[in-house]
Scaffold this motif. Structure first.
Motif, PDB file in Angstrom:
ATOM      1  N   ARG A 166      -4.283   6.962  -1.356  1.00  0.00           N
ATOM      2  CA  ARG A 166      -5.643   7.427  -1.617  1.00  0.00           C
ATOM      3  C   ARG A 166      -5.692   8.955  -1.633  1.00  0.00           C
ATOM      4  O   ARG A 166      -6.391   9.556  -2.465  1.00  0.00           O
ATOM      5  CB  ARG A 166      -6.607   6.876  -0.567  1.00  0.00           C
ATOM      6  CG  ARG A 166      -8.072   7.194  -0.860  1.00  0.00           C
ATOM      7  CD  ARG A 166      -8.980   6.686   0.251  1.00  0.00           C
ATOM      8  NE  ARG A 166      -8.945   5.242   0.341  1.00  0.00           N
ATOM      9  CZ  ARG A 166      -9.396   4.540   1.381  1.00  0.00           C
ATOM     10  NH1 ARG A 166      -9.887   5.177   2.445  1.00  0.00           N
ATOM     11  NH2 ARG A 166      -9.340   3.217   1.384  1.00  0.00           N
ATOM     12  N   ASP A 179       0.812  -1.216   0.000  1.00  0.00           N
ATOM     13  CA  ASP A 179       0.000   0.000   0.000  1.00  0.00           C
ATOM     14  C   ASP A 179       0.846   1.267   0.000  1.00  0.00           C
ATOM     15  O   ASP A 179       0.470   2.266  -0.617  1.00  0.00           O
ATOM     16  CB  ASP A 179      -0.930   0.008   1.220  1.00  0.00           C
ATOM     17  CG  ASP A 179      -2.129  -0.923   1.047  1.00  0.00           C
ATOM     18  OD1 ASP A 179      -2.207  -1.600  -0.005  1.00  0.00           O
ATOM     19  OD2 ASP A 179      -2.974  -0.977   1.961  1.00  0.00           O
ATOM     20  N   SER A 236     -15.041  -6.188  -4.087  1.00  0.00           N
ATOM     21  CA  SER A 236     -13.933  -6.926  -3.478  1.00  0.00           C
ATOM     22  C   SER A 236     -14.393  -8.295  -2.992  1.00  0.00           C
ATOM     23  O   SER A 236     -13.676  -9.297  -3.150  1.00  0.00           O
ATOM     24  CB  SER A 236     -13.336  -6.128  -2.323  1.00  0.00           C
ATOM     25  OG  SER A 236     -12.757  -4.924  -2.782  1.00  0.00           O
ATOM     26  N   TYR A 285     -11.095   3.291  -2.999  1.00  0.00           N
ATOM     27  CA  TYR A 285     -11.233   2.747  -1.649  1.00  0.00           C
ATOM     28  C   TYR A 285     -10.833   1.279  -1.548  1.00  0.00           C
ATOM     29  O   TYR A 285     -10.337   0.845  -0.505  1.00  0.00           O
ATOM     30  CB  TYR A 285     -12.677   2.946  -1.169  1.00  0.00           C
ATOM     31  CG  TYR A 285     -13.025   4.410  -1.084  1.00  0.00           C
ATOM     32  CD1 TYR A 285     -12.588   5.186  -0.016  1.00  0.00           C
ATOM     33  CD2 TYR A 285     -13.724   5.035  -2.108  1.00  0.00           C
ATOM     34  CE1 TYR A 285     -12.861   6.545   0.052  1.00  0.00           C
ATOM     35  CE2 TYR A 285     -14.009   6.396  -2.052  1.00  0.00           C
ATOM     36  CZ  TYR A 285     -13.568   7.146  -0.979  1.00  0.00           C
ATOM     37  OH  TYR A 285     -13.829   8.496  -0.924  1.00  0.00           O
ATOM     38  N   SER A 286     -11.024   0.510  -2.606  1.00  0.00           N
ATOM     39  CA  SER A 286     -10.632  -0.901  -2.538  1.00  0.00           C
ATOM     40  C   SER A 286      -9.169  -1.117  -2.892  1.00  0.00           C
ATOM     41  O   SER A 286      -8.550  -2.071  -2.419  1.00  0.00           O
ATOM     42  CB  SER A 286     -11.506  -1.738  -3.485  1.00  0.00           C
ATOM     43  OG  SER A 286     -11.345  -1.323  -4.826  1.00  0.00           O
ATOM     44  N   ARG A 301     -12.074   1.872   5.659  1.00  0.00           N
ATOM     45  CA  ARG A 301     -11.187   2.725   6.458  1.00  0.00           C
ATOM     46  C   ARG A 301     -10.711   3.929   5.666  1.00  0.00           C
ATOM     47  O   ARG A 301     -10.765   3.978   4.477  1.00  0.00           O
ATOM     48  CB  ARG A 301      -9.985   1.894   6.951  1.00  0.00           C
ATOM     49  CG  ARG A 301     -10.423   0.866   7.989  1.00  0.00           C
ATOM     50  CD  ARG A 301      -9.332  -0.098   8.351  1.00  0.00           C
ATOM     51  NE  ARG A 301      -9.746  -0.934   9.482  1.00  0.00           N
ATOM     52  CZ  ARG A 301     -10.522  -1.992   9.375  1.00  0.00           C
ATOM     53  NH1 ARG A 301     -10.973  -2.356   8.187  1.00  0.00           N
ATOM     54  NH2 ARG A 301     -10.873  -2.693  10.443  1.00  0.00           N
ATOM     55  N   ALA A 350      -7.925  -7.774   0.948  1.00  0.00           N
ATOM     56  CA  ALA A 350      -7.383  -6.494   1.409  1.00  0.00           C
ATOM     57  C   ALA A 350      -8.287  -5.351   0.998  1.00  0.00           C
ATOM     58  O   ALA A 350      -8.446  -4.358   1.734  1.00  0.00           O
ATOM     59  CB  ALA A 350      -5.973  -6.299   0.857  1.00  0.00           C
ATOM     60  N   GLY A 351      -8.900  -5.461  -0.190  1.00  0.00           N
ATOM     61  CA  GLY A 351      -9.801  -4.415  -0.659  1.00  0.00           C
ATOM     62  C   GLY A 351     -11.016  -4.241   0.237  1.00  0.00           C
ATOM     63  O   GLY A 351     -11.495  -3.111   0.433  1.00  0.00           O
ATOM     64  N   ALA A 362      -5.050   3.142  -0.013  1.00  0.00           N
ATOM     65  CA  ALA A 362      -5.280   3.562   1.371  1.00  0.00           C
ATOM     66  C   ALA A 362      -4.239   4.609   1.748  1.00  0.00           C
ATOM     67  O   ALA A 362      -3.208   4.746   1.080  1.00  0.00           O
ATOM     68  CB  ALA A 362      -5.199   2.368   2.317  1.00  0.00           C
ATOM     69  N   ARG A 385     -17.604   3.461  -1.370  1.00  0.00           N
ATOM     70  CA  ARG A 385     -17.081   2.495  -0.404  1.00  0.00           C
ATOM     71  C   ARG A 385     -17.926   1.214  -0.372  1.00  0.00           C
ATOM     72  O   ARG A 385     -17.392   0.095  -0.288  1.00  0.00           O
ATOM     73  CB  ARG A 385     -17.040   3.107   0.993  1.00  0.00           C
ATOM     74  CG  ARG A 385     -15.935   4.131   1.209  1.00  0.00           C
ATOM     75  CD  ARG A 385     -16.061   4.733   2.598  1.00  0.00           C
ATOM     76  NE  ARG A 385     -15.116   5.793   2.855  1.00  0.00           N
ATOM     77  CZ  ARG A 385     -13.904   5.619   3.401  1.00  0.00           C
ATOM     78  NH1 ARG A 385     -13.510   4.399   3.728  1.00  0.00           N
ATOM     79  NH2 ARG A 385     -13.116   6.645   3.619  1.00  0.00           N
ATOM     80  N   SER A 422     -11.081  -4.678   3.442  1.00  0.00           N
ATOM     81  CA  SER A 422     -10.603  -3.949   4.631  1.00  0.00           C
ATOM     82  C   SER A 422     -10.329  -2.485   4.319  1.00  0.00           C
ATOM     83  O   SER A 422     -10.696  -1.589   5.108  1.00  0.00           O
ATOM     84  CB  SER A 422      -9.344  -4.622   5.183  1.00  0.00           C
ATOM     85  OG  SER A 422      -9.622  -5.925   5.624  1.00  0.00           O
ATOM     86  N   ARG A 423      -9.676  -2.227   3.175  1.00  0.00           N
ATOM     87  CA  ARG A 423      -9.369  -0.838   2.817  1.00  0.00           C
ATOM     88  C   ARG A 423     -10.648  -0.008   2.698  1.00  0.00           C
ATOM     89  O   ARG A 423     -10.676   1.167   3.094  1.00  0.00           O
ATOM     90  CB  ARG A 423      -8.613  -0.782   1.484  1.00  0.00           C
ATOM     91  CG  ARG A 423      -7.224  -1.357   1.487  1.00  0.00           C
ATOM     92  CD  ARG A 423      -6.543  -1.093   0.144  1.00  0.00           C
ATOM     93  NE  ARG A 423      -5.325  -1.890  -0.013  1.00  0.00           N
ATOM     94  CZ  ARG A 423      -5.224  -2.942  -0.828  1.00  0.00           C
ATOM     95  NH1 ARG A 423      -6.237  -3.312  -1.596  1.00  0.00           N
ATOM     96  NH2 ARG A 423      -4.089  -3.606  -0.904  1.00  0.00           N
TER      97      ARG A 423
END
Length: 309
Positions: free
Chosen positions: A255, A117, A281, A247-248, A309, A302-303, A251, A274, A305-306
Motif C-alpha cells: 500500500r 500481501d 469487499s 485499501y481492499s 488497517r 481479506a479485503g 496492505a 476505506r 480486514s485490510r
C-alpha cells in the motif's frame, strides 16, 4: 429473494458465435470460449485475440454506452492497458441489445492470483501510477472540453459517500456473519462509526473507473499489473471511489508503494475510500459465496480486514 446479479438474458457460446459472425464476418468460425461472468456481462474470448461483452441485465445498457464513449478517448493516455471497443455490435433479431468487442488485455484477475500481501508491491506501484494519470484534473478537463464526459453521471451509486456505503456495508457484513463466513471485527466497525458522518466530498470530481476492485485489476506471472478492465461504472466522482482498492487489495509495504506512486491522500479521503473498500469487499464475498467462487471469497474477506488497517 432473487440475487441482484441474476441475468435477464444470458448469451451462451453458440449464440455468441452466431451474433459475432453475423456482424463481423471476418471472425466467422473463430473459436468462442467463455472467459468471465460478472453481474452485468457475459464475456467470451474469440479467436484467442478478441474479447466480446454481452449484457446480462438491462441496467447494463447505459453502462455499455459509457464504456464505448469514454474508452476510445482514453486509449494511449494511461500507463496500463485498458480495453478499446473496436467492434460495436448493434441490436438484432437474434439479440435485442448492443454488445462490443476489444482486443484481449492479458492477465489474471488479482482475486484469482492468490498472491500474498508481501508480494503485491510491484502491482501496487503500477496501479498507483495508473490512478495518478486517470485522476489528473487535466485529463478530466480535456475530456470535458471534447464533450466526452457529458454522457457520464456524477457518482450515481453514491460510492463516495460513507453515509450511504457504511450502512450498506453493515448489512452485507451481517449476512456474512450469519452465514458463518466472517467473524465480526471491532476494527471494521470503528472505521464505519468514525467515517459515516463525513458525507460526500466537496470539490470538483475527476474521471474514475467507478468499480475498481480485485476482479478488475489484471496481473502477469511476474506480479506486475497488466491492465484494468470492466469500465461500465466509469463516471465523475471523488478519487476515493477508485482508491478503495488501495485499501481492499493492498496492505503494508504494498500500500505504501501504491501511494508513493500516486501521491498524498487526505485522512478524510482515505476514510471514504476505506468505507467503500469494506462495502465492495463484503458485496464480493456475498456474491462469491453464492456462486461458489472460493478464490474470490478468500480475497474479498481479506479485503474487509485490510480496509480497516
Amino acid at each position: 429473494m432473487t440475487a441482484p446479479w441474476t441475468p435477464e438474458h444470458e448469451v451462451d457460446a453458440a449464440q455468441a458465435a452466431q451474433l459475432i459472425a453475423g456482424q463481423f464476418p471476418d471472425l466467422a468460425g473463430a473459436p468462442v470460449a467463455p472467459l468471465a461472468t460478472g453481474w452485468d456481462n457475459t464475456v467470451y474470448l474469440v479467436g484467442g485475440e478478441w474479447v466480446f461483452r454481452f449484457p446480462r441485465r438491462a441496467v447494463a445498457l447505459p453502462l455499455l454506452a459509457h464504456e464505448t464513449a469514454v474508452l476510445p478517448r482514453l486509449a494511449g493516455r494511461l500507463p496500463l492497458p485498458i480495453p478499446f471497443p473496436e467492434r460495436i455490435g448493434v441490436p438484432s433479431a437474434g439479440f435485442g441489445w448492443p454488445f462490443w468487442g476489444a482486443r484481449l488485455v492479458p492477465g489474471t484477475e488479482l482475486a484469482d492470483t492468490g498472491l500474498p500481501d508481501d508480494q503485491r508491491s510491484r502491482a501496487a506501484a503500477d496501479l498507483g501510477g495508473f490512478l495518478r494519470a486517470l485522476h489528473d484534473p487535466a485529463l478530466t478537463l480535456d475530456l470535458g472540453e471534447s464533450g466526452t464526459v457529458a454522457v457520464l453521471p456524477h457518482d450515481p451509486m453514491r460510492r463516495g459517500d460513507p453515509g450511504v456505503r457504511g450502512p450498506l456495508a453493515r448489512e452485507r457484513l451481517a449476512r456474512l456473519a450469519a452465514a458463518g463466513l466472517w467473524q465480526p471485527d471491532p476494527a471494521v466497525f470503528r472505521l464505519l462509526d468514525e467515517a459515516e458522518p463525513l458525507g460526500p466530498a466537496d470539490g470538483p470530481p475527476v474521471l474514475v473507473h467507478g468499480d475498481l476492485h480485485q476482479r478488475h485489476l489484471l496481473l502477469g506471472d511476474d506480479g506486475r499489473a497488466t491492465g484494468v478492465i470492466d469500465w461500465g461504472d466509469v463516471c465523475l466522482a471523488d478519487s476515493a471511489v477508485d482508491l478503495s482498492l488501495a485499501y481492499s487489495g493492498f496492505a503494508g509495504p504494498a500500500r505504501a508503494a501504491l501511494f508513493d506512486a500516486y501521491g498524498p491522500v487526505s485522512p478524510e479521503r482515505a476514510a471514504r475510500a476505506r468505507v467503500l473498500a469494506v462495502n465492495i469487499s463484503a458485496v464480493l464475498a456475498d456474491y462469491a459465496h453464492a456462486e461458489g467462487r472460493a478464490a474470490l471469497l478468500r480475497e474479498a474477506l481479506a479485503g474487509v480486514s485490510r480496509a480497516a488497517r
